[in-house]
Write an enzyme that holds these catalytic residues in place. Structure first.
Site, PDB file in Angstrom:
ATOM      1  N   GLY A 279       1.476  -3.156  -7.866  1.00  0.00           N
ATOM      2  CA  GLY A 279       1.817  -4.338  -8.655  1.00  0.00           C
ATOM      3  C   GLY A 279       2.219  -5.473  -7.740  1.00  0.00           C
TER       4      GLY A 279
ATOM      5  N   ASN B  43      -4.772  -4.990 -13.915  1.00  0.00           N
ATOM      6  CA  ASN B  43      -6.059  -5.562 -13.484  1.00  0.00           C
ATOM      7  C   ASN B  43      -7.184  -4.542 -13.325  1.00  0.00           C
ATOM      8  OD1 ASN B  43      -4.726  -4.594 -11.215  1.00  0.00           O
ATOM      9  ND2 ASN B  43      -5.576  -6.145  -9.855  1.00  0.00           N
TER      10      ASN B  43
ATOM     11  N   CYS C 149      -6.041  -7.631  -6.075  1.00  0.00           N
ATOM     12  CA  CYS C 149      -5.084  -7.758  -4.976  1.00  0.00           C
ATOM     13  C   CYS C 149      -5.802  -8.159  -3.699  1.00  0.00           C
ATOM     14  CB  CYS C 149      -4.345  -6.447  -4.781  1.00  0.00           C
ATOM     15  SG  CYS C 149      -5.451  -5.054  -4.628  1.00  0.00           S
TER      16      CYS C 149
ATOM     17  N   GLU D 205      -4.046   4.264   0.090  1.00  0.00           N
ATOM     18  CA  GLU D 205      -4.698   4.898  -1.049  1.00  0.00           C
ATOM     19  C   GLU D 205      -6.089   5.376  -0.651  1.00  0.00           C
ATOM     20  OE1 GLU D 205      -3.173   4.862  -4.206  1.00  0.00           O
ATOM     21  OE2 GLU D 205      -2.360   2.857  -4.551  1.00  0.00           O
TER      22      GLU D 205
ATOM     23  N   GLU E 185       1.813  -0.585  -3.232  1.00  0.00           N
ATOM     24  CA  GLU E 185       0.578  -1.355  -3.025  1.00  0.00           C
ATOM     25  C   GLU E 185       0.798  -2.688  -3.729  1.00  0.00           C
ATOM     26  OE1 GLU E 185      -1.826  -0.479  -1.174  1.00  0.00           O
ATOM     27  OE2 GLU E 185      -1.235   1.597  -0.851  1.00  0.00           O
TER      28      GLU E 185
ATOM     29  N   THR F  20       4.458  -8.124  -5.428  1.00  0.00           N
ATOM     30  CA  THR F  20       5.410  -7.940  -4.330  1.00  0.00           C
ATOM     31  C   THR F  20       6.846  -8.055  -4.841  1.00  0.00           C
ATOM     32  OG1 THR F  20       3.795  -8.642  -2.697  1.00  0.00           O
ATOM     33  CG2 THR F  20       6.108  -8.917  -2.094  1.00  0.00           C
TER      34      THR F  20
END
Ligand code: NAD
Length: 487
Positions: A230, A154, A286, A459, A252, A232
């Protein structure tokens, strides 16, 4: 398949390599269906050579580079990216189908990521003390080692930047696995790292499928740490794969984040922010605010304006600078998104806007607004498309209860003019980040990451650097008397 479209290859130890498998994937522009290029995918042997190259580079001069040298190299890489801003934006927009204006912002953000971590190398410092009269203690920060980094489709360049920049700043070497559908800008990144003077083998990029070759990379004995962004479900699988032999992992993962609007909010701002939060990048984010919760008192007024504003957002050609929302990543993904809407309808949800697959070329899907009960699948699961649900709430307690009624905990946006209320709700919401009276999500130095099943690790902040560093304690005997405990 066209024979003229360019062929991309994995980038290992400073050059494009020919993987033995010969598996080729054809990339198509999601917005037109036209071919964009071909990619020779890495196989397990290619991954082995990438891990070996990363190990050689780590054991070579890279481990001994000073933070100042790495800072300079990261700034140079940022310069190389910046000077190709237009070309990278165009490539990404064609590959992902996203609106060019969004992608241009992402490329700037990727440049800033390298600049931020170039500066952050200054924070790599140790500690020292005298634990008793005879001992001197020093703590050194050392790179974790060879890092496997796996990113989704994405935000291909931006997610690669978020992963690669802190790892290189810390002195690690990297094997980056982009999604096989969107590897082009990550491969450019590896080429540009070389141009910037980063030695061969420090950044290797292996476009490959996830379940076979990606798993092989995660399990690889030569990998010391795995950083994954990516879904879950895949994140859980990565944890299992990394458990033996034990590796450090950060994840993440997905989200189902709320926008919460109180009656005292500036409704125009809240509407604009809620639309942006739900639909930017066609909801394939996300941190998409895919649930809008609105206080009873203003629910009808808000909804009317929300629908009006969503109706006029321009969905279409990603390369047109006036486009706000481009296409989805693929028609297969569109099927998945539409499946949520269809099942929602069947379960009694009211589709107030959109919800139909358009005719014509390209993986477009209309902006879709759904009124559904709390326990509906479409309210609970990540759709990852331009689909937002709206729900009313009575009071603060119900707002917090609805906001937290999900397995995810990545983000929440609140709209209220009452600062005390904003703080109460921020404290009650289980999310890694809470935004108050604006929809924006990521800034250099502001830790980004999830609670609950949105993952762990942060991050884009100083603490990210720590995830790529080990502490080594060194104790020196300083007394003139010998240190012989058995005498
Ligand atoms: P995905 O989990 O299917 O794939 C992500 C990456 O993992 C891809 O490169 C894929 O090839 C690889 N992969 C898949 N199976 C693997 C395996 N067994 N071993 C190793 N690698 C494997 O996710 P996706 O559909 O590509 O991306 C969308 C998801 O990513 C959404 O859930 C979204 O919320 C999440 N995401 C999270 C963040 C964040 O910062 N929290 C950012 C972007 C996307």
């Amino acid at each position: 398949m066209t024979t003229t479209s360019p062929v991309s290859r994995p980038f290992v130890e400073g050059h494009a390599v020919e993987p033995g498998s010969g598996v080729v994937t054809v990339l198509r522009e999601p917005a037109t269906g036209e071919p964009l290029g071909q990619v020779l995918l890495a196989d397990e042997t290619c991954v082995d050579s990438a891990v070996l190259a990363a190990r050689r580079a780590l054991d070579g001069p890279w481990r001994r580079t000073s933070p100042v040298t790495r800072s300079r190299l990261l700034h140079r890489l940022a310069d190389e990216l910046e000077s190709r801003h237009d070309a990278l934006s165009l490539l990404e927009a064609r590959n992902v189908g996203k609106a060019i204006t969004s992608v241009r912002a992402e490329v700037s953000h990727a440049v800033n990521t390298f600049r931020y971590f170039a500066a952050a190398t200054a924070a790599i410092e140790g500690k020292s003390s005298r634990p008793n009269g005879a001992l001197a203690f020093q703590s050194f920060r050392e790179p974790v080692g060879v890092v496997a980094q796996i990113v989704p489709w994405n935000y291909p360049l931006l997610m690669a930047a978020w992963k690669v920049a802190p790892a290189l700043a810390a002195g690690c070497t990297v094997v980056l696995k982009p999604d096989p559908a969107t590897p082009l800008t990550a491969l450019r990144l590896a080429e540009l790292a070389l141009v910037a003077g980063i030695p061969p083998g420090v950044l290797n990029v292996v476009p490959a499928d996830g379940p076979h070759v990606g798993s092989h990379l995660v399990r690889h004995a030569g990998v010391d740490r795995v950083a994954f962004t990516g879904s879950t479900v895949t994140g859980g699988e990565i944890m299992r794969l990394a458990a033996d032999p034990v590796k450090r992992v950060s994840l993440e993962l997905g989200g189902k984040s709320p926008t919460v609007v109180f009656a005292d909010a500036d409704l125009d701002d809240a509407v604009a922010g809620a639309v942006w939060g739900a639909f930017t990048c066609a909801g394939q984010s996300c941190e998409a605010r895919s649930r809008v919760l609105v206080e009873d008192e203003v629910f009808d007024r808000f909804l009317e304006r929300f629908l009006d504003r969503s109706r006029i957002l321009r969905v279409g050609d990603p390369l047109d600078p006036d486009t706000v929302v481009g296409s989805l990543i693929s028609t297969a993904h569109r099927e998945r998104v539409h499946g949520f809407v269809e099942r929602g309808r069947a379960a009694g949800a009211q589709v107030l806007l959109g919800g139909e697959v358009p005719q014509g070329a390209g993986a477009f899907y209309p902006l879709t607004v759904v009124l559904a009960p709390r326990d509906a699948e479409i309210v609970r699961d990540e759709v990852f498309g331009p689909v937002v649900t709206v729900q009313p709430f009575r009071d603060e307690d119900e707002a917090v209860s609805l906001a937290n009624d999900t397995k995810y905990g990545l983000f929440a946006t609140l709209w209220t003019r009452d600062p005390g209320r904003a703080q109460r709700i921020a404290a009650g919401v289980t999310a890694g980040t809470v935004g108050i009276n604006h929809p924006y999500t990521t800034f250099p130095g502001v830790p980004f990451g999830g609670f609950k099943q949105s993952g762990f690790g942060r991050e884009f902040a100083l603490e990210t650097l720590s995830e790529y560093l080990e502490s080594k304690s060194v104790l020196t005997w300083t007394s003139r008397r010998p240190a012989n405990p058995f005498r």
